[in-house]
Design an enzyme around this catalytic site. Sequence first.
Site, PDB file in Angstrom:
ATOM      1  N   TYR A   1      -1.563  -9.088  15.449  1.00  0.00           N
ATOM      2  CA  TYR A   1      -1.509  -8.088  14.384  1.00  0.00           C
ATOM      3  C   TYR A   1      -2.728  -7.166  14.457  1.00  0.00           C
ATOM      4  O   TYR A   1      -2.595  -5.936  14.406  1.00  0.00           O
ATOM      5  CB  TYR A   1      -1.472  -8.766  13.011  1.00  0.00           C
ATOM      6  CG  TYR A   1      -1.661  -7.784  11.880  1.00  0.00           C
ATOM      7  CD1 TYR A   1      -0.631  -6.939  11.476  1.00  0.00           C
ATOM      8  CD2 TYR A   1      -2.895  -7.668  11.233  1.00  0.00           C
ATOM      9  CE1 TYR A   1      -0.812  -6.017  10.465  1.00  0.00           C
ATOM     10  CE2 TYR A   1      -3.083  -6.743  10.212  1.00  0.00           C
ATOM     11  CZ  TYR A   1      -2.050  -5.926   9.833  1.00  0.00           C
ATOM     12  OH  TYR A   1      -2.231  -4.992   8.837  1.00  0.00           O
TER      13      TYR A   1
ATOM     14  N   LYS B   1      -2.978  -2.975  15.171  1.00  0.00           N
ATOM     15  CA  LYS B   1      -3.652  -1.984  14.328  1.00  0.00           C
ATOM     16  C   LYS B   1      -4.716  -1.225  15.122  1.00  0.00           C
ATOM     17  O   LYS B   1      -4.936  -0.032  14.890  1.00  0.00           O
ATOM     18  CB  LYS B   1      -4.274  -2.662  13.105  1.00  0.00           C
ATOM     19  CG  LYS B   1      -3.283  -3.375  12.200  1.00  0.00           C
ATOM     20  CD  LYS B   1      -2.147  -2.475  11.732  1.00  0.00           C
ATOM     21  CE  LYS B   1      -2.574  -1.473  10.687  1.00  0.00           C
ATOM     22  NZ  LYS B   1      -1.422  -0.721  10.123  1.00  0.00           N
TER      23      LYS B   1
ATOM     24  N   ILE C   1       0.835  -1.198   0.000  1.00  0.00           N
ATOM     25  CA  ILE C   1       0.000   0.000   0.000  1.00  0.00           C
ATOM     26  C   ILE C   1       0.870   1.248   0.000  1.00  0.00           C
ATOM     27  O   ILE C   1       0.602   2.224  -0.705  1.00  0.00           O
ATOM     28  CB  ILE C   1      -0.917   0.011   1.237  1.00  0.00           C
ATOM     29  CG1 ILE C   1      -1.886  -1.188   1.227  1.00  0.00           C
ATOM     30  CG2 ILE C   1      -1.683   1.326   1.327  1.00  0.00           C
ATOM     31  CD1 ILE C   1      -2.949  -1.128   0.177  1.00  0.00           C
TER      32      ILE C   1
END
Length: 318
Positions: A181, A185, A32
């Site tokens: 993970y 975030k 990204i």
Amino acid sequence: MSSASQNRSWDVHRLPSARGKVFLVTGGNAGIGYFVAEQLAATGAVVVLGSRDAAKAGAAMASIRSRVAGAHLRHLPLDLADLSSLKGAADRLDLGHLDAVVHNAGVAFDDPPRRETKDGHELMFATNHLGHFALTQHLAPLLSAAPAARVVTVGSFAARSERLDLGDLQSREDYRPKRTYGRSKVAQMSFGFALDRHLRALHSTVLSVVAHPGGALDSLTPSRPPIHVTTPGERLRGLPAGLLVQGKDAGAWPIVRAVLDPEVRGGQLWGPKVFGLRGAPRLEPVPAHMADPVVAAALWAASGELTGTDPHLGFARP
């Protein structure tokens, strides 16, 4: 902003000029982050790619230059997992101001074992959240020197289903890679919203905005050799998924809008239009668990202690 105006006035393929501005994209050499850098470069801005690997950053800059004539690019050696290196990295920018930083870089593991940085922090939490938390302090003077700078935190759709465990932020007691993970975030996004509340309390001109790419698959991503190559077979197999998700080039759109759109406000969340997974960028409601001020305050305090940062992250009243 109304739903109609936010979509009618923004064209992802015709971005406004940002000539004279400087943007830093952490992890701008791949995924990204690469497409965020490529799209921002097309606005005429100076785009700095923060990356640990000089060779990969060089390849990314060559790819961008092959598509954006006259692109203004720089590489900043940056390792978010090494907290002691971040002040030096910020100093090496050697800038008078910084118009935006995109907190994009991150790591994700699918399988054990649990990994740690040299500082003894769990690697996903350290890279995705703690490194960006600390970097914000070191960039604060440059951001405050810009007329209307932005800190854009790149979140994840996966964070919607996770909750922080304030007693086990580093997954020492219960390490499950995908959950760890997701929680890293959540921490990033919670910090992004808390940072804007902090900046507003200081009457700062800097805004903090959160954006996420939705569902972004490699198989739907256009090739950018040698950064990324999608074979015809992979693209064909990925077409059915394209009904719900998209490529990483489109995943960059909400992040780029959060950087550039003058109508964007601090504390907002931007993501893809269709179920938060694909399509043009739109304004989304902030999930309650990411806006909880009690959780955010506890996370901020713990992050400051773990990184040894100033409680105000270097921002002062203008």
